[in-house]
Design an enzyme around this catalytic site. Structure first.
Site, PDB file in Angstrom:
ATOM      1  N   LYS A  74      89.878 -18.097 -42.970  1.00  0.00           N
ATOM      2  CA  LYS A  74      89.687 -18.101 -41.456  1.00  0.00           C
ATOM      3  C   LYS A  74      88.241 -19.794 -41.808  1.00  0.00           C
ATOM      4  CE  LYS A  74      85.531 -15.971 -40.743  1.00  0.00           C
ATOM      5  NZ  LYS A  74      83.973 -15.003 -41.021  1.00  0.00           N
ATOM      6  N   GLY A 106      87.637 -15.671 -33.063  1.00  0.00           N
ATOM      7  CA  GLY A 106      86.111 -14.520 -32.932  1.00  0.00           C
ATOM      8  C   GLY A 106      85.006 -16.486 -32.283  1.00  0.00           C
ATOM      9  N   ASP A 124      78.657  -4.542 -40.642  1.00  0.00           N
ATOM     10  CA  ASP A 124      79.214  -4.308 -39.838  1.00  0.00           C
ATOM     11  C   ASP A 124      80.672  -4.348 -40.332  1.00  0.00           C
ATOM     12  OD1 ASP A 124      79.925  -5.515 -37.338  1.00  0.00           O
ATOM     13  OD2 ASP A 124      80.389  -7.125 -37.317  1.00  0.00           O
ATOM     14  N   MET A 156      83.004 -17.634 -33.824  1.00  0.00           N
ATOM     15  CA  MET A 156      82.442 -18.909 -34.536  1.00  0.00           C
ATOM     16  C   MET A 156      83.701 -18.843 -35.094  1.00  0.00           C
ATOM     17  SD  MET A 156      79.031 -18.521 -35.458  1.00  0.00           S
ATOM     18  CE  MET A 156      79.478 -19.047 -37.276  1.00  0.00           C
TER      19      MET A 156
END
Length: 421
Positions: free
Chosen positions: A45, A26, A138, A28
């Protein structure tokens, strides 16, 4: 989740986790499939070096603290993290399965019964999040993973404490996914309440049932206007009639008009039980359906068993006379399960035309199993049905004969051999 090979610039390991492939990326950062020293798979991540600054570190540290707080069977659990590393990272439980968005785009909308099961499951999971004083903020199809143990919620990067009016977001900016965002979040109202997650869940369930979201426009500004305009009703086209009242309430413009997550669970449960099912049974059917959708079942059959007749997926109100089993299927058991989440059966032209499925790599056909008294009884019972004129499906399904039980076992073994884990 699908993985792609690592690129030359990717690290070999992060925080002791060996990296095996890329899951996604993504704005980020990057998400990798990793493995702990003890062999535990993980989703790792990592924040991109190009966006690492004090604000991104603070937001990432907040996500880590939130993941330490939330719990429940429907939340992908935190394994380890380091927000102070040169490249901040966190590792969570790896869920083997596609996200809801990819599943619907590949296999089409879910039957209404399974949408209700999904709604009850995710609403209950959100209830545990809200009990911790948190909001997800989200929730969207991409943030619901359909794993072998049921759906799980991921990505708490935008989660906040419900009563807090503080934000890491710059002034006059809105962070989130506009197509699943409630009006009060889109207009920057603070503090937000748990109603924002109810609205987003309504958008997710609408997508699961129809393949589209409440509002859609090519221009982001037009989309924001549609979301925030009280006169612009959400598009419920294609939603099963029995789901429309619940979806309309969850997508209400005013937060106070939406049901609570507890009420969503109760309404989903009532609609499922009205069909003579327990919610736990519907949940097991959802898991069976999403682990191996019916389109994939024929690939597990031998070449001679290619004349299967698959009934069309029934509406929620469709019923069968078959007794309901309380046993949870461990994996897709055979070609029995159809697109109706198991309410109908995939029939062969004859129960005794099914051959044994050869294990992968075995060239010689498996020897036929010895005949038993049960086999003889099955044949005697099937004989009148096999004499029926062509064009009519036999009344006896694959799951009811001894031969079929052996075939189902072979199918389970073949499926297990092909599974990623």
């Amino acid at each position: 989740m699908q993985t792609t090979p690592l690129s030359p610039e990717d690290p070999a390991q992060i925080g002791g986790f060996e990296l095996l492939g890329r899951i996604g990326q993504g704005g980020m950062g990057q998400v990798y499939l990793g493995e702990s020293p003890g062999g535990e798979p993980a989703a790792v991540k990592v924040i991109k070096p190009s966006v690492v600054d004090s604000t991104s570190r603070l937001r990432f540290a907040q996500e880590i603290e939130i993941l330490k707080t939330v719990w429940g069977a429907r939340i992908a659990q935190l394994l380890d993290a380091d927000a102070d590393a040169d490249e901040p990272w966190l590792a969570t439980e790896y869920v083997e399965g596609p996200d809801l968005g990819k599943h619907v785009m590949t296999h089409g909308p879910l039957p209404a019964l399974l949408v209700l099961s999904l709604g009850a499951t995710i609403a209950e999971g959100l209830g545990y999040v809200h009990k911790q004083g948190l909001l997800h903020r989200d929730l969207k199809p991409a943030n619901i993973l359909l794993g072998p143990n049921g759906p799980k919620i991921i990505d708490f990067g935008l989660a906040v404490f419900a009563e807090s009016s503080a934000s890491l977001t710059a002034a006059n900016t809105v962070v989130g996914t506009p197509s699943c965002m409630p009006p009060e979040q889109a207009t920057g109202v603070k503090p937000l309440t748990s109603a924002v997650d109810v609205y987003a869940l309504g958008a997710v369930l609408l997508f699961a049932a129809t393949g589209h979201l409440p509002y859609h426009a090519n221009n982001i500004h037009v989309l924001f206007h549609m979301v925030t305009d009280p006169a612009s009703a959400p598009d419920l086209t294609g939603a099963p009639p029995e789901l429309v009242p619940l979806l309309a309430a969850m997508l209400s413009h005013q937060a106070l008009d939406r049901p609570t997550v507890t009420e969503v669970v109760q309404q989903c449960r009532a609609l499922v039980e009205a069909q003579g099912l327990k919610l736990a049974q519907a949940r097991r059917r959802l898991t069976t359906y999403t682990v191996a959708p019916p389109q994939e079942f024929p690939t597990l059959l031998p070449a001679s068993v290619s004349q299967a007749v698959v009934p069309a997926p029934p509406a929620l109100s469709d019923q069968t006379d078959a007794p309901l089993s309380d046993e949870a299927p461990s994996a897709p058991t055979s070609a029995q399960e159809s697109a109706s989440d198991g309410q109908h059966t995939m029939f062969l032209t004859s129960p005794h035309q099914a051959r044994q499925v050869e294990p992968p790599g075995q060239s010689e056909p498996a020897a036929p199993a010895p005949q038993t008294a049960q086999d003889e009884q099955d044949k005697a019972q099937d004989a009148p049905r096999l004499a029926r004129p062509s064009g009519r499906s036999p009344a006896r399904s694959l799951r009811h004969s001894a031969q079929a039980r052996r075939t189902a076992q072979q199918l389970r073994e073949a499926y297990a051999a092909r599974a990623a884990f």
